[in-house]
Design a protein around this motif. Structure first.
Motif, mmCIF file in Angstrom:
data_model
loop_
_atom_site.group_PDB
_atom_site.id
_atom_site.type_symbol
_atom_site.label_atom_id
_atom_site.label_comp_id
_atom_site.label_asym_id
_atom_site.label_seq_id
_atom_site.Cartn_x
_atom_site.Cartn_y
_atom_site.Cartn_z
ATOM 1 N N UNK A 131 -5.273 -3.617 8.067
ATOM 2 C CA UNK A 131 -4.933 -2.529 7.286
ATOM 3 C C UNK A 131 -5.200 -2.741 5.697
ATOM 4 N N UNK A 132 -5.944 -2.078 5.098
ATOM 5 C CA UNK A 132 -6.424 -2.329 3.833
ATOM 6 C C UNK A 132 -6.322 -1.031 2.952
ATOM 7 N N UNK A 133 -6.324 -1.157 1.589
ATOM 8 C CA UNK A 133 -6.422 -0.039 0.578
ATOM 9 C C UNK A 133 -7.976 -0.187 0.161
ATOM 10 N N UNK A 134 -8.483 0.841 -0.265
ATOM 11 C CA UNK A 134 -9.872 0.915 -0.887
ATOM 12 C C UNK A 134 -9.898 2.274 -1.821
ATOM 13 N N UNK A 135 -9.988 1.813 -3.325
ATOM 14 C CA UNK A 135 -10.135 2.909 -4.122
ATOM 15 C C UNK A 135 -9.017 4.046 -4.172
ATOM 16 N N UNK A 136 -7.734 3.743 -3.891
ATOM 17 C CA UNK A 136 -6.887 4.548 -3.525
ATOM 18 C C UNK A 136 -6.527 5.251 -2.235
ATOM 19 N N UNK A 185 0.802 -1.285 0.036
ATOM 20 C CA UNK A 185 0.016 -0.173 0.147
ATOM 21 C C UNK A 185 0.884 1.328 -0.126
ATOM 22 N N UNK A 186 0.504 2.215 -0.729
ATOM 23 C CA UNK A 186 1.185 3.464 -1.172
ATOM 24 C C UNK A 186 -0.003 4.762 -0.762
ATOM 25 N N UNK A 187 0.584 5.578 0.098
ATOM 26 C CA UNK A 187 -0.424 6.700 0.287
ATOM 27 C C UNK A 187 0.724 7.813 0.831
#
Length: 135
Positions: free
Chosen positions: A66-71, A34-36
């Protein structure tokens, strides 16, 4: 730590360290890669929330997701402890306990939310939800 092991690894390490400090069993489910731009914020929130579980919840078990969702990013920490009443969280800063309040301000300043709700059948569910970065 984020630079060396990434967000998933850093959150996983924080969860296991909290488990050791608090004598908790820990389940960690982190989506890799994950990247943010707000990774540091999410990691700091995870540490604060896990510290609160250890210090205040009298929990035996904690689950970290910990998850990603639509960026965007979503961090969920659920414990089986005594739970937190919303009024207690609101009064905490007046008593000098500013950890949750400061996390909420930082998360909301980044366009996200921090929500505390009762877990089933007991405990607390903390949800940090950050939107995708602005283009």
């Amino acid at each position: 730590m984020l630079e060396h092991v990434g967000l998933a690894g850093a959150v996983r390490a924080a969860a296991h360290a909290a488990g050791e400090r608090g004598g908790l069993s820990v389940d960690v489910h982190c989506e890799e890669g994950l990247r943010h731009p707000q990774e540091q914020l999410v990691f700091t929130a995870a540490r604060e929330l896990l510290t609160n579980v250890v210090k205040h919840a009298a929990a035996r078990h904690v689950t970290v997701r910990l998850t990603g969702h639509a960026g965007g990013l979503r961090l969920e920490i659920t414990d089986d402890g005594r739970g937190i009443k919303p009024a207690s969280a609101e009064r905490a800063p007046a008593a000098g306990h500013i950890g949750l309040a400061s996390q909420r301000i930082r998360i909301e300043s980044a366009g996200g939310t921090l929500t505390l709700t009762p877990a089933t059948p007991c405990g607390t569910r903390a949800l940090v939800d950050l939107p995708p970065p602005a283009l």
